[in-house]
Design an enzyme around this catalytic site. Sequence first.
Site, PDB file in Angstrom:
ATOM      1  N   ALA A  53      -6.535  -2.153  -5.941  1.00 53.41           N
ATOM      2  CA  ALA A  53      -6.159  -3.369  -6.680  1.00 53.41           C
ATOM      3  C   ALA A  53      -5.511  -3.097  -8.036  1.00 53.41           C
ATOM      4  CB  ALA A  53      -7.398  -4.248  -6.870  1.00 53.41           C
ATOM      5  N   PHE A  59       0.691  -4.242  -4.190  1.00 55.46           N
ATOM      6  CA  PHE A  59       0.190  -5.359  -3.368  1.00 55.46           C
ATOM      7  C   PHE A  59      -1.189  -5.825  -3.851  1.00 55.46           C
ATOM      8  CE2 PHE A  59       2.314  -3.821   0.889  1.00 55.46           C
ATOM      9  CZ  PHE A  59       3.546  -3.902   0.282  1.00 55.46           C
ATOM     10  N   TYR A  66       2.116   8.843   8.915  1.00 58.80           N
ATOM     11  CA  TYR A  66       1.964   7.561   8.213  1.00 58.80           C
ATOM     12  C   TYR A  66       1.999   6.402   9.218  1.00 58.80           C
ATOM     13  CZ  TYR A  66       2.880   3.440   5.465  1.00 58.80           C
ATOM     14  OH  TYR A  66       2.802   2.169   4.952  1.00 58.80           O
TER      15      TYR A  66
HETATM   16  C1  8X3 Z   1       5.867   0.293   4.360  1.00 60.90           C
HETATM   17  C2  8X3 Z   1       7.040  -0.022   5.199  1.00 60.90           C
HETATM   18  O1  8X3 Z   1       9.109   0.833   6.378  1.00 60.90           O
HETATM   19  O2  8X3 Z   1       8.516   1.901   4.304  1.00 60.90           O
HETATM   20  O3  8X3 Z   1       4.747   0.553   5.121  1.00 60.90           O
HETATM   21  O4  8X3 Z   1       7.214   2.342   6.264  1.00 60.90           O
HETATM   22  S1  8X3 Z   1       7.987   1.334   5.539  1.00 60.90           S
END
Ligand code: 8X3
Length: 250
Positions: free
Chosen positions: A8, A12, A147
């Site tokens: 936080a 976002f 990721y």
């Molecule tokens: C964030 C969006 O497209 O950069 O998660 O992976 S992106």
Amino acid sequence: MVVLISGASAGFGKAIAQKFIKEGHQVIALARREHELKELQNKLGEKCQIIVSDVNDTDYIAQAIQNLPKNFQNIDVLVNNAGLALGLEPANKANIKDWEMMIMTNIYALAKLTHLLLPQMVARKKGHIINLGSIAGTYPYPGGNVYGATKAFVKQFSLNLRADLYDKNIRVSNIEPGLCGGSEFSLVRFKGDKTKANEVYKNTQPLLPQDIAQAVWWVVSLPEHVNINRLEIMPTTQAPAALNVAKTKK
Ligand code: 8X3
């Protein structure tokens, strides 16, 4: 409502905290950076309590929640926002420590925090878990490897939570943003390289943290009998449109 938001201190998470306070709710802002959290609390006032902790340290977080004022202890909404991308190298060149960090934060810490707060939601038959997924959990892109895979976990975990909770009046929603500027996302991904980070958003109009906060607010503010399972959000300037074919040069 009492809303606990991880990550936080910026981006976002900070925008979501500001939005819920503006709408008259109570916020527990959780992050590692004490200075930023205190600044946020000074701005938002007594309806904002802070917990300074690594999101992985759920033993400490559990204790810290018990030390909050009584009227903050029944958490109605958990926003699992803490998470990060590290690196954009192809899988064969990626750093294994980066992979470990993404898995520990985006997957393990998110699951642990959910596991910590779910029992009290189920006992009260009231609660909403908001997970911050990503379009990277659905659409592959070069360098997205681990990721994107962590965000695919978050999406499926959200749907599987629904399968366990649909008869307990607990809502679960996966928010899946695309390209979003105005946060530290790319600066973290590129390990402080501002030039590389700025390049991502150059000459385009990405989403902004306030757009995500607005979406989270909408999902939570719908009547209790409405559950948004997944919400995929892209800027108008982005589309899932690439399928690459490697061609051999003659
Ligand atoms: C964030 C969006 O497209 O950069 O998660 O992976 S992106």
